[in-house]
Design an enzyme around this catalytic site. Sequence first.
Site, PDB file in Angstrom:
ATOM      1  N   TYR A 264       0.848  -1.201   0.000  1.00  0.00           N
ATOM      2  CA  TYR A 264       0.000   0.000   0.000  1.00  0.00           C
ATOM      3  C   TYR A 264       0.884   1.252   0.000  1.00  0.00           C
ATOM      4  CZ  TYR A 264      -2.924   3.731   1.864  1.00  0.00           C
ATOM      5  OH  TYR A 264      -3.564   4.929   2.057  1.00  0.00           O
TER       6      TYR A 264
HETATM    7  O1  LIG Z   1      -2.175   6.877   7.740  1.00  0.00           O
HETATM    8  C1  LIG Z   1      -2.359   6.224   6.738  1.00  0.00           C
HETATM    9  O2  LIG Z   1      -1.929   6.551   5.660  1.00  0.00           O
HETATM   10  C2  LIG Z   1      -3.086   4.916   6.824  1.00  0.00           C
HETATM   11  O3  LIG Z   1      -3.964   4.980   7.945  1.00  0.00           O
HETATM   12  C3  LIG Z   1      -4.701   3.816   8.185  1.00  0.00           C
HETATM   13  O4  LIG Z   1      -3.802   2.736   8.455  1.00  0.00           O
HETATM   14  P1  LIG Z   1      -3.435   2.410   9.970  1.00  0.00           P
HETATM   15  O5  LIG Z   1      -2.766   3.553  10.623  1.00  0.00           O
HETATM   16  O6  LIG Z   1      -2.722   1.091   9.946  1.00  0.00           O
HETATM   17  O7  LIG Z   1      -4.881   2.302  10.650  1.00  0.00           O
HETATM   18  P2  LIG Z   1      -5.665   1.067  11.245  1.00  0.00           P
HETATM   19  O8  LIG Z   1      -5.711  -0.047  10.282  1.00  0.00           O
HETATM   20  O9  LIG Z   1      -6.942   1.593  11.735  1.00  0.00           O
HETATM   21  O10 LIG Z   1      -4.752   0.633  12.467  1.00  0.00           O
HETATM   22  C4  LIG Z   1      -4.571   1.512  13.557  1.00  0.00           C
HETATM   23  C5  LIG Z   1      -3.663   0.917  14.571  1.00  0.00           C
HETATM   24  O11 LIG Z   1      -4.269  -0.237  15.150  1.00  0.00           O
HETATM   25  C6  LIG Z   1      -3.364  -1.321  15.142  1.00  0.00           C
HETATM   26  N1  LIG Z   1      -4.144  -2.556  15.024  1.00  0.00           N
HETATM   27  C7  LIG Z   1      -4.819  -2.843  13.897  1.00  0.00           C
HETATM   28  C8  LIG Z   1      -5.563  -3.982  13.780  1.00  0.00           C
HETATM   29  C9  LIG Z   1      -5.618  -4.874  14.855  1.00  0.00           C
HETATM   30  O12 LIG Z   1      -6.287  -5.916  14.822  1.00  0.00           O
HETATM   31  N2  LIG Z   1      -4.951  -4.549  15.991  1.00  0.00           N
HETATM   32  C10 LIG Z   1      -4.201  -3.419  16.117  1.00  0.00           C
HETATM   33  O13 LIG Z   1      -3.597  -3.181  17.168  1.00  0.00           O
HETATM   34  C11 LIG Z   1      -2.453  -1.075  13.973  1.00  0.00           C
HETATM   35  O14 LIG Z   1      -1.206  -1.692  14.161  1.00  0.00           O
HETATM   36  C12 LIG Z   1      -2.336   0.438  14.017  1.00  0.00           C
HETATM   37  O15 LIG Z   1      -1.330   0.816  14.899  1.00  0.00           O
HETATM   38  C13 LIG Z   1      -5.548   3.489   6.965  1.00  0.00           C
HETATM   39  O16 LIG Z   1      -6.248   2.270   7.186  1.00  0.00           O
HETATM   40  C14 LIG Z   1      -4.719   3.380   5.713  1.00  0.00           C
HETATM   41  O17 LIG Z   1      -5.587   3.209   4.613  1.00  0.00           O
HETATM   42  C15 LIG Z   1      -3.864   4.616   5.544  1.00  0.00           C
HETATM   43  O18 LIG Z   1      -4.647   5.690   5.137  1.00  0.00           O
END
Ligand SMILES: O=C(O)[C@H]1O[C@H](OP(=O)(O)OP(=O)(O)OC[C@H]2O[C@@H](n3ccc(=O)[nH]c3=O)[C@H](O)[C@@H]2O)[C@H](O)[C@@H](O)[C@H]1O
Length: 465
Positions: A264
Amino acid sequence: MSHMDAGVPSTPGKFKSEKPHHHHQRLLLRWQHSPLPKFLFWSLFAGAVLFSLFLISPRSSSSSPAGHTHSSSVTERRFLRTSSSSSSATWGGREWEKRVRSSARVRRHPFGLTVLVTGAAGFVGTHVSNALHRRGDGVVGLDNFNDYYDPSLKRARQALLSHSGVFLVEGDINDGPLLRKLFDIVAFTHVLHLAAQAGVRYAMVNPGSYVHSNVAGLVSILEAARSANPQPAIVWASSSSVYGLNTQVPFSESHRTDRPASLYAATKKAGEEIAHVYNHIYGLSITGLRFFTVYGPWGRPDMAYFFFTRDILAGKPITIFEGPDHATVARDFTFIDDIVQGCIASLDTAQKSTGSGGTKKGPAQLRVFNLGNTSPVPVVELVSILERHLKVKAKKKVVKMPRNGDVLFTHANISLAKKELGYRPTTNLNTGLKRFVKWYLDYYSSSGSHLAKKGRSGHGSSSSS
Ligand SMILES: O=C(O)[C@H]1O[C@H](OP(=O)(O)OP(=O)(O)OC[C@H]2O[C@@H](n3ccc(=O)[nH]c3=O)[C@H](O)[C@@H]2O)[C@H](O)[C@@H](O)[C@H]1O
């Protein structure tokens, strides 16, 4: 017709065949007249057809792609189902053109914008389209309503836009003829390009959809924009994920972005390089916005804060990731209203493109901004806030972060956006999540979902945290 026009990602390794040499022609003739090659040819042909069908058939379609968040090691080659692939949705015709023109009409003179918003049925797209329309700008939305997550949520957002008078075209950003038609009908001053394949972890499940939307789709939009007359200015969604394994904090636009941790992120980084090319060759004015984990009402069900809420209410366990040696995982969560403000300020400050009819007339603006909140919050803290607002205790399982493309933390330096855009985020995570929870409970109880109701009645004990 190009691959993009046909709505199919380009095929790597395709090349034009050269005229064969006479010697090769003789070999070819002999080969063609022998019975064995014919049999082999047809066997291979049948094999290739079966293999192609296997590649394009939607597998695991019973489970929503957004449900793949806990990572699967099985790579799935799947084209997400869209409204146009599953129904008779079409574009064109006099009535359709009338609706496009009417939605594009500016009611804020003399400085109103005429904006094509791609991904307008998406989370950020809906909010920005609404805000632009409210202040009198002309807005036309474009969305393919794919089934990456529940399309009924996208339909509900569409209904919201339609209610306020914004028309949403159903179609794909890879559909060249549709884009040309839209630019023929309307002289868009700006394109806000938000359509993309989102989600960091799903890239391990369906890598092809990231290339299709974030690389081929972006090129398709830029191709249409550079040929348009007048050329619009482009503002598009990059991502905080481009910082990848960068360890300098807070993340600043001048830091390294050449070590992405997920496909991504790599496609968003590729997008930034592609933007440079179109700016350089064609004089397109382009602004890339690195969004930092955007959340809020009408959000995306594939994001952690959203499915944590769903699972907490349903009494299901949630997994919280932690880094090596129990290191905290944290995100610079950014509330949707702040992102809307940043998008609109980017549109307002975008200079005009300098090309016309595909030819550059002079240097054009090329910008990249972080749009974050500047205060990272550990995921465990996010869960505590949710527990408080939901009045339900979560069943937490802390697990070591799988190698799934996630990074340990994000933290935005927003000095540049402050200076150039006047961007000032004002909503902290507690306030933002309170608004999200309110929306979530209203939405899922009024849309008849049993999930929210069941969760509230079954696990209604107050959380002490
Ligand atoms: O800034 C971005 O550019 C991206 O932001 C977002 O990605 P992320 O920051 O990864 O958000 P998100 O999936 O909500 O996970 C949040 C937290 O929960 C943790 N996480 C996640 C899943 C889980 O089961 N457990 C967990 O601890 C995980 O490790 C993380 O620390 C958008 O989805 C992406 O499309 C893109 O725009």
